[in-house]
Design an enzyme around this catalytic site. Structure first.
Site, mmCIF file in Angstrom:
data_model
loop_
_atom_site.group_PDB
_atom_site.id
_atom_site.type_symbol
_atom_site.label_atom_id
_atom_site.label_comp_id
_atom_site.label_asym_id
_atom_site.label_seq_id
_atom_site.Cartn_x
_atom_site.Cartn_y
_atom_site.Cartn_z
ATOM 1 N N ARG A 106 4.174 -7.181 -9.164
ATOM 2 C CA ARG A 106 4.468 -7.166 -7.594
ATOM 3 C C ARG A 106 3.558 -8.083 -7.004
ATOM 4 O O ARG A 106 2.165 -7.724 -7.205
ATOM 5 C CB ARG A 106 4.120 -5.770 -7.319
ATOM 6 C CG ARG A 106 5.362 -4.840 -7.264
ATOM 7 C CD ARG A 106 5.330 -3.605 -6.390
ATOM 8 N NE ARG A 106 4.347 -2.635 -6.711
ATOM 9 C CZ ARG A 106 4.340 -1.389 -6.373
ATOM 10 N NH1 ARG A 106 5.120 -1.103 -5.508
ATOM 11 N NH2 ARG A 106 3.170 -0.597 -6.413
ATOM 12 N N THR A 110 3.088 -9.249 -0.457
ATOM 13 C CA THR A 110 4.308 -8.957 -0.075
ATOM 14 C C THR A 110 5.389 -7.828 -0.559
ATOM 15 O O THR A 110 6.448 -7.415 -0.328
ATOM 16 C CB THR A 110 5.235 -10.218 -0.352
ATOM 17 O OG1 THR A 110 5.444 -10.455 -1.624
ATOM 18 C CG2 THR A 110 4.729 -11.469 0.229
ATOM 19 N N ASP A 202 -0.659 4.883 -11.085
ATOM 20 C CA ASP A 202 -0.132 3.660 -11.922
ATOM 21 C C ASP A 202 0.184 3.574 -13.524
ATOM 22 O O ASP A 202 -0.609 4.100 -14.090
ATOM 23 C CB ASP A 202 -1.115 2.491 -11.889
ATOM 24 C CG ASP A 202 -0.638 1.059 -11.975
ATOM 25 O OD1 ASP A 202 -0.047 1.068 -13.180
ATOM 26 O OD2 ASP A 202 -0.658 0.273 -11.187
ATOM 27 N N ASP A 205 -1.424 1.465 -15.743
ATOM 28 C CA ASP A 205 -2.584 1.731 -16.117
ATOM 29 C C ASP A 205 -2.929 3.008 -16.995
ATOM 30 O O ASP A 205 -3.802 2.839 -17.852
ATOM 31 C CB ASP A 205 -3.460 1.815 -14.909
ATOM 32 C CG ASP A 205 -3.729 0.397 -14.148
ATOM 33 O OD1 ASP A 205 -3.794 -0.639 -14.809
ATOM 34 O OD2 ASP A 205 -3.912 0.455 -12.867
HETATM 35 N N1 URA Z 1 4.334 1.578 -9.808
HETATM 36 C C1 URA Z 1 3.533 2.503 -10.502
HETATM 37 O O1 URA Z 1 2.880 2.418 -11.340
HETATM 38 N N2 URA Z 1 3.177 3.488 -9.785
HETATM 39 C C2 URA Z 1 3.961 3.918 -8.486
HETATM 40 O O2 URA Z 1 3.615 5.139 -7.934
HETATM 41 C C3 URA Z 1 4.513 2.986 -7.860
HETATM 42 C C4 URA Z 1 4.705 1.828 -8.661
#
Ligand code: URA
Length: 211
Positions: A106, A110, A202, A205
């Site tokens: 991502r 943007t 995330d 992560d």
């Molecule tokens: N990607 C993630 O890992 N967590 C989110 O909350 C949104 C996108």
């Protein structure tokens, strides 16, 4: 909120496992194991409408006709990197599926998807393609993946995510109303950084301990 083609797989075991995953103190080993277990349970529902072939089989008593899934026609597309966390969960149930990889990140400004890797197996129009990403947030990455798969003429596209945000589901089904989505939870909303609320943080992560 009700969306056509969105199935929230409501099951006590899924809710239980998901609650452990949401807990910020759950470590990567347990997080990975639970993601695979929930994915297996989602796969059971998401594969419900796969066609079967009649196959003659000889039991110890007599010949009969059984039914088998044509697993050569099933492709899993994990969106790298967090989608890798769902791959084994599907392969447990569909061990002979093909795997296509799509690497997208991502853009932090943007929030749009940027492709950095793509390797698909040869698939034809009658394939069933399961796109997997634990977090259906804005839906941008999954939309990009659908676009890439549709370039091959494939119409049977199933998206599996652990969590989904209403904004992402709306965004995706507006453009691709024929796609079926299976998730363990439709969460409340996205925050200003496009994270799912309440979510679980995330996913990449937490799977790979990169923070
Ligand atoms: N990607 C993630 O890992 N967590 C989110 O909350 C949104 C996108």
């Amino acid at each position: 909120m009700n969306f056509p083609n969105l199935t929230v797989v409501n099951h006590p075991l899924i809710k239980h496992k998901l609650t452990i995953m949401r807990n910020k103190d759950t470590g990567p080993k347990e997080f990975r194991e639970l993601l695979n277990e929930i994915t297996l349970l989602l796969t059971y529902e998401a594969t419900r409408n796969l066609p079967t072939l009649n196959i003659e089989v000889e039991t110890p008593i007599q010949k009969t006709i059984g039914e088998m899934v044509e697993d050569k026609k099933i492709t899993i597309v994990p969106i790298l990197r967090a989608g890798l966390g769902m791959m084994d969960g599907i392969l447990n149930l569909v061990p002979n599926a093909s795997i296509g990889f799509l690497g997208i990140f991502r853009d932090p400004e943007t929030l749009k998807p940027v492709e950095y890797y793509l390797k698909f197996p040869p698939f034809t129009e009658d394939h069933y393609v399961f796109i997997v990403d634990p977090m259906l947030a804005t839906g941008f990455s999954i939309k990009y993946a659908i676009e890439k798969v549709k370039e091959h003429g494939v119409n049977n596209i199933i998206v599996m995510s652990l969590l989904a945000a209403p904004e992402g589901v709306k965004n995706l089904l507006e453009v691709y109303p024929d796609v079926k989505i299976y998730t363990a939870s439709l969460d409340e909303k996205l925050n200003d950084h496009a994270y799912i609320i309440p979510g679980l943080g995330d996913a990449g992560d937490r799977l790979f301990r990169t923070k």
